[in-house]
Write an enzyme that holds these catalytic residues in place. Structure first.
Site, PDB file in Angstrom:
ATOM      1  N   GLY A 131       0.784  -1.236   0.000  1.00 14.92           N
ATOM      2  CA  GLY A 131       0.000   0.000   0.000  1.00 14.92           C
ATOM      3  C   GLY A 131       0.809   1.276   0.000  1.00 14.92           C
ATOM      4  N   PRO A 154       5.214  -4.285  -0.666  1.00 18.17           N
ATOM      5  CA  PRO A 154       4.961  -3.180  -1.597  1.00 18.17           C
ATOM      6  C   PRO A 154       4.784  -3.684  -3.028  1.00 18.17           C
ATOM      7  CG  PRO A 154       7.290  -3.308  -1.074  1.00 18.17           C
ATOM      8  CD  PRO A 154       6.592  -4.294  -0.160  1.00 18.17           C
ATOM      9  N   GLY A 155       3.853  -3.121  -3.743  1.00 18.74           N
ATOM     10  CA  GLY A 155       3.678  -3.420  -5.162  1.00 18.74           C
ATOM     11  C   GLY A 155       3.926  -2.149  -5.955  1.00 18.74           C
ATOM     12  N   TYR A 165     -10.755   4.588 -11.485  1.00 17.72           N
ATOM     13  CA  TYR A 165     -10.572   5.288 -10.204  1.00 17.72           C
ATOM     14  C   TYR A 165     -10.532   6.810 -10.348  1.00 17.72           C
ATOM     15  CZ  TYR A 165      -8.056   0.844  -9.085  1.00 17.72           C
ATOM     16  OH  TYR A 165      -7.661  -0.451  -8.924  1.00 17.72           O
ATOM     17  N   CYS A 183     -14.312   2.734 -27.874  1.00  7.88           N
ATOM     18  CA  CYS A 183     -15.688   3.159 -28.063  1.00  7.88           C
ATOM     19  C   CYS A 183     -16.398   3.316 -26.730  1.00  7.88           C
ATOM     20  CB  CYS A 183     -16.413   2.149 -28.933  1.00  7.88           C
ATOM     21  SG  CYS A 183     -15.584   1.940 -30.496  1.00  7.88           S
ATOM     22  N   TYR A 199      -0.265  -1.438 -12.169  1.00  4.49           N
ATOM     23  CA  TYR A 199      -1.713  -1.546 -12.411  1.00  4.49           C
ATOM     24  C   TYR A 199      -2.157  -0.882 -13.709  1.00  4.49           C
ATOM     25  CZ  TYR A 199      -1.217  -2.902  -7.567  1.00  4.49           C
ATOM     26  OH  TYR A 199      -0.790  -3.514  -6.414  1.00  4.49           O
TER      27      TYR A 199
END
Ligand SMILES: *Cc1c(COP(=O)(O)O)cnc(C)c1O
Length: 430
Positions: free
Chosen positions: A246, A288-289, A331, A358, A388
């Protein structure tokens, strides 16, 4: 002009000829590999891995941020373990050469074959999401003839300040077992009593894009309260406390706490929290990512058309969109955008960068400032696209996923080829 600061990767520089990465001109990269193109600054990613490894005792890279084999290898080479959320990510880690004991498997609804694959690969931990998984993981361990090390994921019921879709620890979450009502304690009891499991500790994950230590402090309070209760009721002693990932990154001008300072803060909170509850301090594990991958990459797009809607908006349409980056649509995420193929002294204009899909919602960046002379054929660069974006890519409108190159030592190497019509046609059965 010169080396660009965050959110751009360390090797990125803007000069009179435009953007370069590690001395390679963006226009040359686009020429050679096509667009959209994801460009990873390998040294930047290695440096982020090292920062985490030096600050925390035990680190896993959450590969879901960008599960390309070459990037998984970078994390492994830099001494990190890897965190897989599914059987597919586990498979990617193993294909990257990860020894089973450097992989941890989690997921809120693991399939039986994923659990079996993890146990057979000898993963370091399976993270139990809930009590119902206890018997399923134990059965897989029995079949494999091993005692499987596990952690239990608790839902600590703390609400952190971030987008609702990336909150994972509020009371209303699908992840982990709620500590309320004795549920997590009951799941822990089942796991401790399972002869085929060895419960090393607990896991929690608070959400994503957290910019300071406060959410971790709240998570630790909940986690340590739970451990104090678990010691009292079950005489359970944790040998690992996994506080998840995070850690935030910079997209525009967010200013996440430096890794070293965050680590000192979490360690201090852990020490004092354990002291207050008379618990032995368990070793900390972090996952962690985004904070490792995001700032390591940028994406290049080619400008196709420009449309002025009088008194409303100027749309700059590029050759990618929600298929290679769903985050703005999903988001409302925002990005820093720069002109990459040349420098320009033209007056800045506010424009909206549209994708080619579209969907009216297929906007990559609303109201960003670009030189007023941006035209068809120019290249635009989006900063901080290493987490992501590619991993959430789709084939909407039969658009193939972009190519990915890693730049190091002044050379670009292709680490994921562009998806072709052939690739896209291959799954259909006549
Ligand atoms: C997604 C995830 C991570 C990584 O999250 P980031 O926000 O990318 O750091 C770590 N742990 C768990 C359990 C996750 O689901």
């Amino acid at each position: 002009m010169g080396i660009a600061a965050a959110p751009w990767p360390s090797a990125a520089a803007f000069d009179a000829t435009g953007l370069s990465v590690g001395g390679l001109a963006a226009s040359q990269l686009a020429e050679e590999f096509g667009t959209p193109l994801v460009v990873v600054d390998e040294d930047h990613m290695r440096a982020r891995c090292r920062e985490f490894r030096e600050a925390f005792p035990d680190v896993l890279w959450a590969v879901k941020a960008f599960p390309a084999r070459a990037l998984i290898r970078i994390a492994l080479e830099e001494g990190l373990g890897v965190l897989a959320a599914t059987g597919g990510e586990l498979d990617a880690c193993l294909r990257a050469g990860a020894a089973g004991d450097r992989v941890v498997l989690h997921g809120n609804n693991k399939l039986d074959h994923e659990i079996a694959a993890g146990v057979e690969a000898g993963v370091r931990f399976v993270i139990l999401d809930n009590g119902e998984e206890v018997e399923r993981v134990a059965a897989a361990a029995r079949t494999a003839g091993v005692k499987q090390a596990v952690l239990l994921r608790i839902a600590p019921g703390v609400d952190v300040e971030t987008h609702a879709y990336i909150k994972t620890a509020a009371p209303d979450t699908k992840f982990g077992t709620p500590v309320t009502g004795g549920q997590a304690l009951e799941a822990l009891r089942l796991a401790v009593e399972a002869a085929d499991l060895d419960v090393h500790g607990i896991h929690l994950h608070l959400g994503s894009q957290l910019l300071d230590g406060r959410p971790y402090r709240a998570g630790l309070v909940a986690g340590l309260d739970f451990l104090a209760e678990a010691r009292k009721q079950l005489d359970f002693r944790a040998r690992i406390l996994d506080v998840g990932g995070g850690m935030g990154t910079t997209y525009i001008e967010e200013n996440p706490l430096p890794v070293r300072e965050l680590a000192l803060q979490i360690e201090a909170d852990l020490e004092s929290g354990c002291r207050e509850r008379r618990l032995e301090t368990p070793p900390l594990l972090v996952e962690p990512g985004r904070a490792i991958a995001s700032g390591s990459a940028l994406t290049l797009y080619r400008v196709g058309s420009i449309k002025h809607v009088p008194d409303l908006r100027t749309f700059v349409a590029v050759d990618g969109g929600m298929s290679d980056n769903i985050r703005p649509a999903l988001y409302g995420s925002r990005y820093t955008v720069g002109l990459a193929s040349r420098a320009s002294d033209a007056e800045p204009h506010t424009v909206t960068i549209a994708g080619r899909h579209c969907e009216s919602g297929d906007m990559l960046a609303r109201d960003v400032s670009l030189p007023g002379d941006v035209r068809r054929g120019d290249l635009l660069a989006f900063a901080s696209t290493g987490a992501y974006e590619y991993s959430m890519a789709s084939n909407y409108n039969k658009v193939g996923r972009p190519a990915v190159v890693a730049v190091a030592e002044g050379r670009a190497r292709l680490i994921a080829r562009r998806e072709t019509y052939e690739d896209l046609a291959d799954l259909d059965v006549d």
